[in-house]
Write a protein that holds these residues in place. Sequence first.
Motif, PDB file in Angstrom:
ATOM      1  N   VAL A  30       0.863  -1.181   0.000  1.00 42.17           N
ATOM      2  CA  VAL A  30       0.000   0.000   0.000  1.00 42.17           C
ATOM      3  C   VAL A  30       0.897   1.228   0.000  1.00 42.17           C
ATOM      4  O   VAL A  30       1.766   1.369   0.875  1.00 42.17           O
ATOM      5  N   ARG A  31       0.699   2.101  -0.957  1.00 43.96           N
ATOM      6  CA  ARG A  31       1.444   3.356  -1.031  1.00 43.96           C
ATOM      7  C   ARG A  31       0.454   4.508  -0.864  1.00 43.96           C
ATOM      8  O   ARG A  31      -0.621   4.482  -1.459  1.00 43.96           O
ATOM      9  N   GLN A  32       0.832   5.513  -0.090  1.00 40.05           N
ATOM     10  CA  GLN A  32      -0.121   6.576   0.194  1.00 40.05           C
ATOM     11  C   GLN A  32       0.588   7.898   0.468  1.00 40.05           C
ATOM     12  O   GLN A  32       1.757   7.935   0.850  1.00 40.05           O
ATOM     13  N   THR A  33      -0.157   8.969   0.242  1.00 42.45           N
ATOM     14  CA  THR A  33       0.324  10.317   0.557  1.00 42.45           C
ATOM     15  C   THR A  33      -0.797  11.069   1.264  1.00 42.45           C
ATOM     16  O   THR A  33      -1.974  10.927   0.931  1.00 42.45           O
ATOM     17  N   GLY A  34      -0.415  11.846   2.268  1.00 39.12           N
ATOM     18  CA  GLY A  34      -1.373  12.693   2.976  1.00 39.12           C
ATOM     19  C   GLY A  34      -2.467  11.930   3.678  1.00 39.12           C
ATOM     20  O   GLY A  34      -3.582  12.432   3.814  1.00 39.12           O
TER      21      GLY A  34
ATOM     22  N   GLN B 194     -16.792   7.413  23.424  1.00 39.19           N
ATOM     23  CA  GLN B 194     -17.442   8.031  22.269  1.00 39.19           C
ATOM     24  C   GLN B 194     -16.346   8.687  21.438  1.00 39.19           C
ATOM     25  O   GLN B 194     -15.948   9.818  21.689  1.00 39.19           O
ATOM     26  N   ILE B 195     -15.847   7.965  20.450  1.00 37.17           N
ATOM     27  CA  ILE B 195     -14.656   8.384  19.734  1.00 37.17           C
ATOM     28  C   ILE B 195     -15.018   8.821  18.318  1.00 37.17           C
ATOM     29  O   ILE B 195     -15.965   8.314  17.714  1.00 37.17           O
ATOM     30  N   LYS B 196     -14.267   9.803  17.796  1.00 39.93           N
ATOM     31  CA  LYS B 196     -14.540  10.334  16.460  1.00 39.93           C
ATOM     32  C   LYS B 196     -13.254  10.375  15.655  1.00 39.93           C
ATOM     33  O   LYS B 196     -12.224  10.877  16.115  1.00 39.93           O
ATOM     34  N   TYR B 197     -13.319   9.860  14.428  1.00 40.08           N
ATOM     35  CA  TYR B 197     -12.204   9.890  13.491  1.00 40.08           C
ATOM     36  C   TYR B 197     -12.545  10.839  12.345  1.00 40.08           C
ATOM     37  O   TYR B 197     -13.582  10.704  11.702  1.00 40.08           O
ATOM     38  N   GLU B 198     -11.657  11.798  12.085  1.00 40.47           N
ATOM     39  CA  GLU B 198     -11.765  12.647  10.899  1.00 40.47           C
ATOM     40  C   GLU B 198     -10.587  12.273   9.999  1.00 40.47           C
ATOM     41  O   GLU B 198      -9.444  12.601  10.305  1.00 40.47           O
ATOM     42  N   PHE B 199     -10.863  11.586   8.892  1.00 38.06           N
ATOM     43  CA  PHE B 199      -9.794  11.020   8.081  1.00 38.06           C
ATOM     44  C   PHE B 199      -9.685  11.704   6.726  1.00 38.06           C
ATOM     45  O   PHE B 199     -10.677  12.170   6.156  1.00 38.06           O
ATOM     46  N   THR B 200      -8.465  11.773   6.229  1.00 34.60           N
ATOM     47  CA  THR B 200      -8.181  12.332   4.911  1.00 34.60           C
ATOM     48  C   THR B 200      -7.072  11.520   4.261  1.00 34.60           C
ATOM     49  O   THR B 200      -6.224  10.934   4.945  1.00 34.60           O
ATOM     50  N   SER B 201      -7.080  11.483   2.939  1.00 36.76           N
ATOM     51  CA  SER B 201      -6.003  10.844   2.189  1.00 36.76           C
ATOM     52  C   SER B 201      -5.941  11.476   0.803  1.00 36.76           C
ATOM     53  O   SER B 201      -6.949  11.515   0.088  1.00 36.76           O
ATOM     54  N   ASP B 202      -4.768  12.001   0.447  1.00 34.20           N
ATOM     55  CA  ASP B 202      -4.601  12.538  -0.906  1.00 34.20           C
ATOM     56  C   ASP B 202      -4.642  11.417  -1.927  1.00 34.20           C
ATOM     57  O   ASP B 202      -5.301  11.524  -2.960  1.00 34.20           O
ATOM     58  N   SER B 203      -3.929  10.340  -1.635  1.00 35.62           N
ATOM     59  CA  SER B 203      -3.960   9.179  -2.528  1.00 35.62           C
ATOM     60  C   SER B 203      -3.579   7.931  -1.759  1.00 35.62           C
ATOM     61  O   SER B 203      -2.807   7.976  -0.795  1.00 35.62           O
TER      62      SER B 203
ATOM     63  N   THR C  55      -8.191   8.480  -4.695  1.00 32.64           N
ATOM     64  CA  THR C  55      -7.656   9.821  -4.497  1.00 32.64           C
ATOM     65  C   THR C  55      -8.739  10.719  -3.907  1.00 32.64           C
ATOM     66  O   THR C  55      -9.932  10.520  -4.145  1.00 32.64           O
ATOM     67  N   GLY C  56      -8.292  11.690  -3.119  1.00 36.29           N
ATOM     68  CA  GLY C  56      -9.212  12.675  -2.555  1.00 36.29           C
ATOM     69  C   GLY C  56     -10.229  12.089  -1.605  1.00 36.29           C
ATOM     70  O   GLY C  56     -11.413  12.423  -1.686  1.00 36.29           O
TER      71      GLY C  56
END
Length: 299
Positions: free
Chosen positions: A117-121, A132-141, A167-168
């Motif tokens: 797996v290759r990833q950026t951002g 009560q847990i919250k995840y805010e996730f982001t991934s450029d690619s 992506t995005g």
Amino acid sequence: MTLTRTLTSTSILALMAGPALADLTAEDVLADQLNQMSMYGIDVEPTGQSRSGDTLTVDGLAITAEIPEGSFTMTVGGAQFTEQGDGTVVMSYPAEIPITVSGEGPEGERFEMSAMVRQTGTQSVVSGTPEQIKYEFTSDSMTVGDLEFLAPADAAEVDMDVVVEMTGMSGTMEMDSGTVRSYDVDMVVKALTMAVRAQEPGSDEVISFNFDVADLAAEYVGQLARQNLMDSFAKSIENGNRTKGSGSHGALNYTFSGDGPDGSFQGSAQIASGDLVFSMDENGLDYGGTSREMTMTMG
């Protein structure tokens, strides 16, 4: 948060104390990640776990499970959990995460494969409390590739390339604790592509498949109950699993082609956009959707 009543002096003191009580530690987030995976009836153990200041590092995860056909083990590259000093934890990942899967079938035959797996951002900002847990996730690619079958021998001889890329990606997931965990997910993916090419050893016959879709979005709520990895839908529902939601996509395209004993073949399809609604509960599995401006060609 909007307060709907006048705060007394006692509640003001409680409010002032709230942020300290709500702080998450890196260990809290790791424990929640392990708990989520164990809900599917697999055993997960972190490897190479170490602390340096505000950062907890896990070099990898060792995953084992029993399945009706035998058993399997999987190793996955790890992550870093960094406390931000404001009660949140940032979960980040290395640029490359190796994955290996191996196991044994019902007759004792071995299978083994690897991928990268290759990833950026790619990261998650985690807040709330362990309850009560919250995840805010982001991934450029994020790309999954370098798929290689190492065993059995006949699978290892197949010339196959598989590449999947997103992506995005961004979104949120909120989840509570307990034997049955309620969750609420909202996410978007700008684009998803997949390319597959396979060729039998000693043969000129090649099969290829290409797929791409834009502007994926989904939102769903439900409950996650403990289960076995290979449980059927019916058993999963009986255990307490529930989900309900909707999704949509923009332009979707796929093509396929190949060479066979009777000659070559090919086809393609295009869809301008589509949407989907789905639910899984004690009433069964229900889904429906709409595809717009669909065209297909075969040859």
